[in-house]
Design a protein around this motif. Structure first.
Motif, mmCIF file in Angstrom:
data_model
loop_
_atom_site.group_PDB
_atom_site.id
_atom_site.type_symbol
_atom_site.label_atom_id
_atom_site.label_comp_id
_atom_site.label_asym_id
_atom_site.label_seq_id
_atom_site.Cartn_x
_atom_site.Cartn_y
_atom_site.Cartn_z
ATOM 1 N N GLY A 1 0.716 -0.742 -0.186
ATOM 2 C CA GLY A 1 -0.112 -0.256 -0.087
ATOM 3 C C GLY A 1 0.598 1.041 -0.084
ATOM 4 N N ALA A 2 2.327 1.315 0.537
ATOM 5 C CA ALA A 2 3.239 1.925 0.134
ATOM 6 C C ALA A 2 3.753 2.785 -0.627
ATOM 7 C CB ALA A 2 4.138 2.610 2.234
ATOM 8 N N SER A 3 4.016 1.406 -1.449
ATOM 9 C CA SER A 3 4.977 1.021 -2.254
ATOM 10 C C SER A 3 5.955 0.671 -2.149
ATOM 11 C CB SER A 3 5.310 2.612 -3.304
ATOM 12 O OG SER A 3 6.665 3.357 -2.249
ATOM 13 N N LEU A 4 6.321 -0.532 -3.129
ATOM 14 C CA LEU A 4 7.824 -0.618 -3.270
ATOM 15 C C LEU A 4 8.847 0.173 -2.553
ATOM 16 C CD1 LEU A 4 8.699 -3.333 -4.046
ATOM 17 C CD2 LEU A 4 9.094 -2.816 -6.243
ATOM 18 N N LYS A 5 9.237 1.593 -3.206
ATOM 19 C CA LYS A 5 10.294 1.568 -2.345
ATOM 20 C C LYS A 5 9.958 1.982 -0.824
ATOM 21 C CE LYS A 5 10.052 5.176 -6.685
ATOM 22 N NZ LYS A 5 10.363 6.472 -6.535
ATOM 23 N N PHE A 6 8.909 2.528 -0.473
ATOM 24 C CA PHE A 6 8.883 1.883 1.005
ATOM 25 C C PHE A 6 9.850 0.835 1.363
ATOM 26 C CE2 PHE A 6 7.035 0.112 5.301
ATOM 27 C CZ PHE A 6 6.881 1.584 6.019
ATOM 28 N N LEU A 7 9.248 -0.651 0.849
ATOM 29 C CA LEU A 7 10.285 -2.100 1.045
ATOM 30 C C LEU A 7 11.235 -1.397 1.330
ATOM 31 C CD1 LEU A 7 10.364 -4.965 2.224
ATOM 32 C CD2 LEU A 7 10.018 -4.894 -0.723
ATOM 33 N N ILE A 8 12.030 -0.564 -0.094
ATOM 34 C CA ILE A 8 13.707 -0.535 0.388
ATOM 35 C C ILE A 8 13.954 -0.437 1.290
ATOM 36 C CG2 ILE A 8 15.409 -0.173 -1.432
ATOM 37 C CD1 ILE A 8 13.613 -2.355 -1.851
ATOM 38 N N ARG A 9 13.084 1.418 1.353
ATOM 39 C CA ARG A 9 13.803 2.173 2.257
ATOM 40 C C ARG A 9 13.569 1.847 3.917
ATOM 41 N NH1 ARG A 9 10.617 6.044 -1.110
ATOM 42 N NH2 ARG A 9 8.992 6.104 0.397
ATOM 43 N N SER A 10 12.360 1.007 4.109
ATOM 44 C CA SER A 10 12.437 0.384 5.516
ATOM 45 C C SER A 10 13.395 -0.860 6.144
ATOM 46 C CB SER A 10 11.254 -0.489 5.249
ATOM 47 O OG SER A 10 11.321 -2.009 4.764
ATOM 48 N N LYS A 11 14.779 -1.159 4.837
ATOM 49 C CA LYS A 11 15.746 -2.035 5.096
ATOM 50 C C LYS A 11 15.680 -3.265 5.708
ATOM 51 C CE LYS A 11 19.225 2.300 4.972
ATOM 52 N NZ LYS A 11 19.929 2.692 5.937
ATOM 53 N N VAL A 12 14.318 -3.508 5.811
ATOM 54 C CA VAL A 12 13.936 -4.588 6.147
ATOM 55 C C VAL A 12 14.579 -5.965 5.941
ATOM 56 C CG1 VAL A 12 12.306 -6.473 6.652
ATOM 57 C CG2 VAL A 12 11.555 -4.802 6.428
ATOM 58 N N LEU A 13 15.222 -6.379 4.575
ATOM 59 C CA LEU A 13 15.960 -6.901 4.015
ATOM 60 C C LEU A 13 17.917 -7.205 3.661
ATOM 61 C CD1 LEU A 13 14.506 -6.896 0.383
ATOM 62 C CD2 LEU A 13 14.043 -8.925 2.005
ATOM 63 N N ASP A 14 17.906 -5.419 4.431
ATOM 64 C CA ASP A 14 19.491 -5.119 5.110
ATOM 65 C C ASP A 14 19.688 -6.023 6.928
ATOM 66 O OD1 ASP A 14 19.758 -3.993 2.756
ATOM 67 O OD2 ASP A 14 19.266 -2.198 3.640
ATOM 68 N N ASP A 15 18.062 -5.642 7.821
ATOM 69 C CA ASP A 15 18.415 -6.861 8.835
ATOM 70 C C ASP A 15 17.974 -7.652 8.676
ATOM 71 O OD1 ASP A 15 17.939 -4.172 9.590
ATOM 72 O OD2 ASP A 15 15.724 -3.918 9.913
#
Length: 326
Positions: A25-39
């Protein structure tokens, strides 16, 4: 963070899908900015210094369920990040908990069945590396995952099989019986998708030859020579018989294998449906034919020369390649 602290796998999975839905809902860019994958990468990187089983089980459930939820919710939109996702999932193919390990395998199967050509190109190298992993469970599941390439389209099969089949052929002689059976299962699954009816009918012979080339190679070459082909040989079919041909051309057992392999090349040259189908095999095939053309037996040299002629007449672009190799 709160979801990672949970112990109930079902609650963790529900939360992961909820989080992925919010992110979409917040867009794919939010996924990248959230850095969940980095965590997640940081957690797994630290665990490799010790052991994955030392990571809290809730965290491990979160990792696999979150990656699955991203794929379910975002679909092909996450393919540009597929190399990162598949690297993360691969960590869990050797997990000591059966349900985590099996779910990781299911995620990869889903990737293979639904990704575009772009996504497949990203995932194959990681699975090939997994076939050399020291953890036998990771190795086993990587081999099984490669078999899932059978669900891909014919174009993706043609592009992937030239590198997958040799890898499966190498692992088929592993000392671990489970890994050996996994390689046979994957090769059988791939063979079941072959559209060429003549090659499909030789399924058992091909499997035996790939499993035990020392004893079965000549028998499979005889089968190829005695078959009256009525259909073109496409890329996937060619990828499965090419290791048999190459082994025969390079065989030091007797000159019989070299002669028969060269005869097969000459006979099927006109049956290969398109240039792009033979391109992935050109270097190794020309190298093997050059070697056979220098054999000490005159008959082998003569048949290898005929095979060269048949290939060049069918595929004009091979002239320059052949001249550079000879």
């Amino acid at each position: 963070q709160e979801t990672m602290k949970l112990k109930d796998a079902i609650k963790i999975r529900i939360n992961c899908y909820f989080i992925a839905g919010l992110m979409k809902g917040a867009s794919l860019k939010f996924l990248i900015r959230s850095k969940v994958l980095d965590d997640i990468e940081k957690i797994l990187s630290e665990s490799k210094k010790r052991d994955l089983k030392d990571v809290d089980v809730g965290v491990r459930y979160f990792c696999v369920y979150f990656i699955d939820s991203l794929w379910f919710v975002f679909g092909k939109a996450v393919e540009p990040y597929m190399s990162r996702l598949i690297d993360l999932v691969m960590n869990f193919l050797g997990d000591n908990k059966d349900d985590i390990r099996h779910f990781a395998k299911q995620i990869i199967d889903s990737f293979m069945q639904n990704m575009s050509e772009f996504g497949i190109k990203q995932i194959i190298p990681t699975l090939l590396r997994g076939c050399n992993d020291k953890n036998w469970k990771t190795k086993l599941n990587s081999i099984l995952a490669l078999g899932a390439v059978a669900y891909c389209g014919s174009k993706q099969l043609s592009q992937s099989l030239p590198v997958i089949v040799p890898k499966l052929t190498n692992t088929i002689n592993d000392t671990n019986e489970d890994i050996k059976q996994a390689a046979v299962k994957s090769l059988s699954l791939i063979l079941s998708t072959i559209k060429n009816p003549e090659i499909s009918e030789m399924r058992d012979i091909i499997i035996r030859s790939l499993s035990d080339p020392f004893n079965e190679n000549v028998r499979s070459l005889d089968a190829l020579l005695s078959t009256s082909f009525r259909h073109y040989i496409d890329g996937p079919a060619l990828s499965l018989i090419m290791p048999i041909i190459i082994y025969g051309l390079k065989s030091s057992k007797t000159e019989i294998g070299k002669e028969k392999s060269a005869k097969v090349v000459a006979s099927i040259a006109t049956l290969v449906s398109a240039e792009e189908d033979i391109l992935p095999h050109v270097d190794v095939l020309i190298e093997a034919l050059v070697s056979a053309s220098k054999d000490s037996h005159a008959e082998v040299r003569a048949i290898a020369a005929k095979a060269f002629k048949s290939l060049v007449l069918r595929f004009k672009f091979l002239v320059n390649i052949t001249m550079n190799k000879v």
